[in-house]
Scaffold this motif. Structure first.
Motif, PDB file in Angstrom:
ATOM      1  N   GLY A  67      26.081 -52.586  65.171  1.00  0.00           N
ATOM      2  CA  GLY A  67      27.328 -53.359  65.135  1.00  0.00           C
ATOM      3  C   GLY A  67      27.076 -54.940  65.401  1.00  0.00           C
ATOM      4  N   LEU A  68      25.812 -55.254  66.029  1.00  0.00           N
ATOM      5  CA  LEU A  68      25.532 -56.711  65.906  1.00  0.00           C
ATOM      6  C   LEU A  68      25.489 -57.399  64.384  1.00  0.00           C
ATOM      7  CD1 LEU A  68      23.455 -57.264  68.944  1.00  0.00           C
ATOM      8  CD2 LEU A  68      25.782 -58.058  68.806  1.00  0.00           C
ATOM      9  N   GLY A  69      25.027 -56.516  63.411  1.00  0.00           N
ATOM     10  CA  GLY A  69      24.899 -57.162  62.236  1.00  0.00           C
ATOM     11  C   GLY A  69      26.299 -57.148  61.368  1.00  0.00           C
ATOM     12  N   ALA A  70      27.402 -56.901  61.915  1.00  0.00           N
ATOM     13  CA  ALA A  70      28.760 -56.840  61.410  1.00  0.00           C
ATOM     14  C   ALA A  70      29.019 -58.481  61.264  1.00  0.00           C
ATOM     15  CB  ALA A  70      29.515 -56.247  62.259  1.00  0.00           C
ATOM     16  N   MET A 116      28.595 -47.623  59.755  1.00  0.00           N
ATOM     17  CA  MET A 116      29.319 -48.052  58.932  1.00  0.00           C
ATOM     18  C   MET A 116      30.907 -48.087  59.539  1.00  0.00           C
ATOM     19  SD  MET A 116      27.703 -48.842  56.481  1.00  0.00           S
ATOM     20  CE  MET A 116      26.405 -49.087  57.502  1.00  0.00           C
ATOM     21  N   ASP A 117      31.128 -47.246  60.672  1.00  0.00           N
ATOM     22  CA  ASP A 117      32.364 -47.485  61.229  1.00  0.00           C
ATOM     23  C   ASP A 117      32.461 -48.898  62.076  1.00  0.00           C
ATOM     24  OD1 ASP A 117      34.920 -46.082  62.358  1.00  0.00           O
ATOM     25  OD2 ASP A 117      33.770 -46.666  64.278  1.00  0.00           O
ATOM     26  N   ALA A 118      31.294 -48.995  62.540  1.00  0.00           N
ATOM     27  CA  ALA A 118      31.443 -50.436  63.628  1.00  0.00           C
ATOM     28  C   ALA A 118      31.433 -51.699  62.498  1.00  0.00           C
ATOM     29  CB  ALA A 118      29.918 -50.529  64.062  1.00  0.00           C
ATOM     30  N   ILE A 119      30.903 -51.651  61.448  1.00  0.00           N
ATOM     31  CA  ILE A 119      31.035 -52.759  60.498  1.00  0.00           C
ATOM     32  C   ILE A 119      32.497 -52.703  59.991  1.00  0.00           C
ATOM     33  CG2 ILE A 119      30.442 -53.617  58.514  1.00  0.00           C
ATOM     34  CD1 ILE A 119      27.518 -52.508  58.928  1.00  0.00           C
ATOM     35  N   THR A 120      33.043 -51.572  59.835  1.00  0.00           N
ATOM     36  CA  THR A 120      34.421 -51.568  59.230  1.00  0.00           C
ATOM     37  C   THR A 120      35.295 -52.275  60.302  1.00  0.00           C
ATOM     38  OG1 THR A 120      34.146 -49.799  57.654  1.00  0.00           O
ATOM     39  CG2 THR A 120      36.220 -50.207  58.401  1.00  0.00           C
ATOM     40  N   ASP A 121      35.010 -51.556  61.502  1.00  0.00           N
ATOM     41  CA  ASP A 121      36.106 -52.149  62.647  1.00  0.00           C
ATOM     42  C   ASP A 121      35.976 -53.639  62.946  1.00  0.00           C
ATOM     43  OD1 ASP A 121      37.645 -51.785  65.082  1.00  0.00           O
ATOM     44  OD2 ASP A 121      35.621 -51.781  66.479  1.00  0.00           O
ATOM     45  N   VAL A 122      34.815 -54.312  63.062  1.00  0.00           N
ATOM     46  CA  VAL A 122      34.783 -55.946  63.097  1.00  0.00           C
ATOM     47  C   VAL A 122      35.384 -56.466  61.953  1.00  0.00           C
ATOM     48  CG1 VAL A 122      33.204 -57.908  63.053  1.00  0.00           C
ATOM     49  CG2 VAL A 122      32.761 -55.617  64.488  1.00  0.00           C
ATOM     50  N   ALA A 123      35.103 -55.844  60.389  1.00  0.00           N
ATOM     51  CA  ALA A 123      35.381 -56.656  59.528  1.00  0.00           C
ATOM     52  C   ALA A 123      36.960 -56.348  59.282  1.00  0.00           C
ATOM     53  CB  ALA A 123      34.924 -55.997  57.993  1.00  0.00           C
ATOM     54  N   THR A 349      32.431 -59.928  66.561  1.00  0.00           N
ATOM     55  CA  THR A 349      31.198 -58.917  66.857  1.00  0.00           C
ATOM     56  C   THR A 349      30.660 -58.589  67.847  1.00  0.00           C
ATOM     57  OG1 THR A 349      30.646 -59.563  64.411  1.00  0.00           O
ATOM     58  CG2 THR A 349      29.154 -58.605  65.888  1.00  0.00           C
ATOM     59  N   VAL A 350      30.456 -59.677  68.777  1.00  0.00           N
ATOM     60  CA  VAL A 350      29.911 -59.291  70.367  1.00  0.00           C
ATOM     61  C   VAL A 350      30.470 -58.733  71.031  1.00  0.00           C
ATOM     62  CG1 VAL A 350      28.925 -60.524  72.142  1.00  0.00           C
ATOM     63  CG2 VAL A 350      28.319 -61.416  70.247  1.00  0.00           C
ATOM     64  N   VAL A 351      32.053 -59.237  71.177  1.00  0.00           N
ATOM     65  CA  VAL A 351      33.066 -58.269  72.068  1.00  0.00           C
ATOM     66  C   VAL A 351      33.076 -56.617  71.643  1.00  0.00           C
ATOM     67  CG1 VAL A 351      35.300 -58.088  72.667  1.00  0.00           C
ATOM     68  CG2 VAL A 351      34.144 -60.210  72.859  1.00  0.00           C
ATOM     69  N   SER A 352      33.037 -56.526  70.523  1.00  0.00           N
ATOM     70  CA  SER A 352      33.296 -54.924  69.865  1.00  0.00           C
ATOM     71  C   SER A 352      31.951 -54.264  69.988  1.00  0.00           C
ATOM     72  CB  SER A 352      33.548 -55.190  68.191  1.00  0.00           C
ATOM     73  OG  SER A 352      33.625 -53.891  67.706  1.00  0.00           O
ATOM     74  N   TRP A 353      30.789 -55.011  69.624  1.00  0.00           N
ATOM     75  CA  TRP A 353      29.564 -54.408  70.023  1.00  0.00           C
ATOM     76  C   TRP A 353      29.557 -53.912  71.640  1.00  0.00           C
ATOM     77  CZ3 TRP A 353      24.906 -55.526  72.546  1.00  0.00           C
ATOM     78  CH2 TRP A 353      23.899 -54.674  72.359  1.00  0.00           C
ATOM     79  N   LEU A 354      29.549 -54.727  72.534  1.00  0.00           N
ATOM     80  CA  LEU A 354      29.432 -54.608  73.985  1.00  0.00           C
ATOM     81  C   LEU A 354      30.422 -53.539  74.388  1.00  0.00           C
ATOM     82  CD1 LEU A 354      28.327 -58.239  75.206  1.00  0.00           C
ATOM     83  CD2 LEU A 354      27.012 -56.063  74.979  1.00  0.00           C
TER      84      LEU A 354
END
Length: 405
Positions: A67-70, A116-123, A349-354
């Motif tokens: 997630g933090l790489g998004a 990949m779902d986490a990256i998609t979510d942020v993007a 990104t930070v909010v989504s990851w945490l």
């Protein structure tokens, strides 16, 4: 060029809005296609409950790891491109999970899918917020409502595939191909330019705009923390409904199985309605007022249901919690993306990851309390989350959506 509030969106902006909605739909549908077939995978691999639980936990674990790489990928590739690439790879991860011949490969596939779902979510949220700034009014809640439609669509596709006797590979291969195609078509209608260009253009026209190198001030750190807690509050409500509503209604309150399932249905149904109405409410009353009212609805609705436990009252309590939580995650993401002093995509990104850590921590927390003193007391996490939102909603801007940071 960004539009001012109240301006009429251009055709390109309308097409971009439809494209983002399509990305949210595919994101909701892809993983939901796999969920109804989990029992089949469990049986085929001869997994006991504990091992199966570890395997399923790989999906959120992958999301937390990646997630933090998004934010970096959003800046490197562009939000729309990152969202589409993440969508395709999520679909391939889901397909690989359905075809996995062993526990280890199942875990690896779910780790890939979750990452990949986490990256998609942020993007997709980042691009949706770009579109929102060009509209000059709130539209982000509508995107999350479309995600809910996608989840229902994907679950229904999975149920239909089971009814038709489609093999796992055929079913998940079809769903991956269909939704990957939808995402690729949506990419053609994305907003042009790089993320942050719209904001930079407006900043040059705004004398008071902060221009300079990114910096993390104590005030920004406090705002990020508060936004994370608001998002986690919304996540706790959602997880309480999905993980515990049916169990509480059937076990603690003795509701029949068919009726017990309506607790979660009531929550997600009310949440969908709240998201459909959320943009208008935000435009009229502002993010802060809507979030604060949502926190009150959560605390009172679920608090009364737990204080006076009945089956109808509890179902209504879960519905109130869903309605109150409808705009919380979109509001936190929107506000995080508007924070000064952070590079494009960093706050989001930070909010989504945490927030995902909240999803991971909530079930064990409720379970520990439930084992100690009963599930009714464990579900107090829901009204507590509502009170937390009421206390912290002051960090949200009480204004309609603006076109720039």
């Amino acid at each position: 060029m960004a539009l001012t509030p109240g301006s009429i969106p251009q055709p390109a902006d309308r097409r971009a809005r439809a494209a983002v909605a399509a990305l949210f739909l595919t994101n909701g549908a892809l993983f939901a296609n796999l969920v109804p077939r989990y029992p089949e995978i469990k049986a085929a691999l001869e997994l006991d409950n504990a091992v199966y639980g570890l395997a399923v936990a790989a999906f959120p674990a992958g999301a937390i790891i990646a997630g933090l790489g998004a934010g970096f990928l959003v800046r490197k590739l562009g939000s729309a491109q990152a969202a589409v690439a993440g969508t395709i790879l999520t679909g391939l991860g889901v397909l690989a999970a359905g075809l996995a011949p062993s526990f280890g490969l199942l875990v690896a596939a779910l780790l890939l899918g979750g990452a990949m779902d986490a990256i998609t979510d942020v993007a997709q949220n980042a691009h949706g917020l770009r579109v929102q700034r060009r509209y000059g009014r709130s539209i982000i809640n509508g995107f999350h409502a479309v995600w809910s439609i996608g989840a229902v669509l994907g679950g229904s596709m999975g149920a239909a595939a089971i009814a038709l006797g489609l093999p796992l590979g055929v079913h998940l291969g079809i769903s991956t191909a269909v939704f990957a195609t939808v995402a690729l078509v949506a990419l053609r209608f994305r907003l042009p330019g790089r993320d942050g260009e719209d904001d930079a253009a407006v900043a040059t026209e705004t004398p008071t705009a902060a221009v300079g190198r990114p910096c993390l001030s104590p005030r920004t750190l406090f705002l990020v923390t508060a936004l994370v807690l608001i998002a986690v509050g919304g996540a706790l409500v959602e997880d309480a409904g999905s993980s515990w509503a049916t169990l509480y209604l059937s076990g603690s309150l003795g509701a029949p199985a068919a009726l017990a399932a309506t607790g979660f249905v009531a929550l997600v149904g009310a949440q969908f309605v709240g998201r459909m109405l959320g943009d208008r409410m935000v435009d009229r009353f502002g993010q802060r007022t809507v979030a604060r009212a949502g926190g009150v609805i959560i605390a009172l609705g679920m608090g009364l249901a737990l204080a006076f436990p009945t089956v109808p009252g509890t179902i209504l309590g879960f519905a109130a919690a869903g309605l109150g939580s409808a705009t919380l995650v979109p509001a936190a993401m929107h506000e995080a993306d508007e924070l000064p002093g952070l590079r494009a995509g960093t706050g989001l990104t930070v909010v989504s990851w945490l927030m995902r850590l909240g999803f991971l921590a909530s079930p064990p927390l409720v379970g520990l309390v439930a084992d100690a003193v009963g599930l009714r007391y464990g579900l107090l996490v829901v009204p507590v989350a509502g009170l937390l939102v009421v206390l912290l909603s002051g960090v949200l801007q009480n204004r309609r959506a603006t076109p720039a940071r």
